[in-house]
Design an enzyme around this catalytic site. Structure first.
Site, mmCIF file in Angstrom:
data_model
loop_
_atom_site.group_PDB
_atom_site.id
_atom_site.type_symbol
_atom_site.label_atom_id
_atom_site.label_comp_id
_atom_site.label_asym_id
_atom_site.label_seq_id
_atom_site.Cartn_x
_atom_site.Cartn_y
_atom_site.Cartn_z
ATOM 1 N N GLY A 1 -2.832 2.437 7.222
ATOM 2 C CA GLY A 1 -2.826 1.090 7.781
ATOM 3 C C GLY A 1 -1.502 0.820 8.454
ATOM 4 N NE ARG A 2 3.829 0.321 4.897
ATOM 5 C CZ ARG A 2 4.232 -0.721 4.176
ATOM 6 N NH1 ARG A 2 5.098 -1.571 4.681
ATOM 7 N NH2 ARG A 2 3.780 -0.901 2.950
ATOM 8 C CD GLU B 1 -8.499 4.347 1.366
ATOM 9 O OE1 GLU B 1 -9.588 4.525 0.814
ATOM 10 O OE2 GLU B 1 -7.520 3.757 0.818
ATOM 11 C CB CYS C 1 11.765 -27.055 4.453
ATOM 12 S SG CYS C 1 12.975 -28.146 3.685
ATOM 13 C CD GLU C 2 10.701 -22.888 -0.009
ATOM 14 O OE1 GLU C 2 11.504 -22.302 -0.772
ATOM 15 O OE2 GLU C 2 9.930 -23.785 -0.380
#
Length: 433
Positions: free
Chosen positions: A292-293, A290, A361-362
């Site tokens: 993905g990445r 499987e 805004c973090e």
């Protein structure tokens, strides 16, 4: 810096992906923009498939759509003949809308609702990867309702965890996923499914980790499963037809990373499975994986417009871009590392160390803490590489920032596959007092 796929620096000193100048892409589609090199995606898919074919192994390579899912991506998977993993009704709906062959869809998840199971059964998907006894009871209920036999794999936790170069062998793996191999849960699940007239047991599944750079963990997992399979054969008269060893194959985000090539993982998995089958006198099962990445990760590049800068003498220089944790949450969530370049000045000397800040805004909205770049100007375009997996998938509307557009580029042609969200989209489901 090594570029991925067919990316190169063109005569204008610009980054070019799939034969398309990315500066022209940003002029047409704006920023932030995620550009996928679809030729590289195809190459990765084919490498996995062809390795199994070369060894005459019956296999399924299923793209893990949680890495990046949209209709065009699913259609690309179908074109290359892969199977597909989904983990929610939304991912399944996307696959069906994309016209994906439903018999090649595998439905994962540790808490499938009865509505999701009904949806999968009504669609006629290939199998459910079953995670717990509660799900077995739901499958039994739905199979009786619909008058069909439902194919399943049992997800097991073999007591192996793998990440990059680290492998941990444990007696009982602490995970929200799967039936524990060390406590007898798996045998209980096998018996429950064997006793059912409505569920067909295809085999077993495991997933040992992510961003794995070596084959050792997969080989260890296969060995543990074979020891159990030998027991099941002699004590329960059961031999799995399918062994799914999951995904987690690593990619190179920065020069610090050195993963295997896709075919190298598969070569060693096949060798291990064949050796264990011979040792225990068991037939070689179908092998499912499987990825993905490892299919989409380094095929994706996010393009940003540079905005403000802030220099703190003898401390740090911040360079802000027009995206951030709203289009790539991984640095804030996992402290993930990326490399970057000025896409419009690829040949300029890298002369200053800067940190790339997002616009949310973090204080934790930092894309890259330290990267060497040419002296940055206000009209520059920053390319952040290897953002193809879990970037758009985790994109969000924090601070009511619209999600970016996505383009596929191949053979000199750009195709818009996801439109940029508008401000109207942001308030589409809001209701007034």
């Amino acid at each position: 810096m090594e570029l991925h796929g067919v990316s190169k620096i063109n005569d204008n000193g610009h980054l070019e992906i799939g034969g398309v100048d990315v500066i022209e892409l940003t002029k047409e589609y704006g920023t932030p923009l995620i550009a996928y090199d679809t030729a590289l995606i195809r190459e990765r898919m084919r490498s996995f498939k062809q390795t199994f074919e070369k060894h005459g192994i019956t296999a399924q390579v299923a793209y893990a759509s949680k890495a990046f899912s949209c209709k065009a991506m699913i259609q690309l998977v179908a074109q290359e003949g892969l199977s597909l993993d989904v983990v929610s009704a939304g991912e399944l709906y996307t696959a069906v809308q994309a016209g994906f062959p439903v018999k090649k869809i595998h439905f994962h998840g540790n808490n499938k609702s009865i509505e999701e199971i009904r949806m999968g059964v009504e669609a006629g998907i290939g199998c459910f990867v079953t995670d717990n006894f509660y799900e077995i009871s739901l499958l039994e209920q739905v199979s009786k309702e619909k008058g069909v036999k439902i194919p399943v794999l049992l997800r097991i936790t073999p007591g192996i965890e793998a990440h990059t170069h680290d492998y941990i062998l444990t007696g009982h793996e602490d995970s929200k996923f799967g039936f524990d191999l060390g406590s007898g849960q798996v045998e209980g699940a096998i018996q429950a499914v064997k006793d059912s007239e409505h569920i067909e047991l295809l085999g077993v599944h495991c997933h040992i980790g992510s961003q794995i750079f070596e084959s050792t963990g997969f080989v260890m997992a296969a060995e543990k499963i074979y020891e159990a399979m030998n027991r099941w054969y002699h004590e329960m008269d059961y031999i799995p037809k399918v062994m799914n060893l999951g995904g987690g194959f690593g990619i190179r985000y920065t020069d610090e990373d050195d993963p295997l090539l896709p075919n190298q993982y598969i070569e060693e998995i096949i060798q291990a499975v064949k050796a264990k089958s011979e040792q225990f006198g068991l037939p070689v099962p179908e092998i499912w994986i499987e990825p993905g990445r490892s299919i989409v990760g380094d095929a994706g590049t996010t393009l940003y417009s540079v905005g403000s800068t802030k220099e703190i003498p003898n401390v740090r220089k911040y360079v802000a871009v027009d995206g951030g944790m709203s289009d790539n949450l991984r640095p804030a969530l996992y402290q993930a590392k990326y490399d970057a370049a000025l896409a419009n000045r690829m040949n300029d000397e890298r002369e200053e160390l800067v940190s790339i800040a997002g616009k949310c805004c973090e204080s934790g909205d930092m894309l890259i803490w330290d990267v060497e770049l040419p002296k940055v100007k206000g009209d520059d375009v920053l390319a952040v590489f290897c953002t193809g997996a879990y970037g758009y998938s985790m994109a969000n509307n924090y601070n009511r920032i619209p999600r970016p557009a996505v383009v596929f580029v191949e053979n000199g042609v750009a195709k818009l596959v996801i439109k940029r969200e508008s401000y109207e989209d942001l308030v589409r489901y809001d209701l007034s007092l």
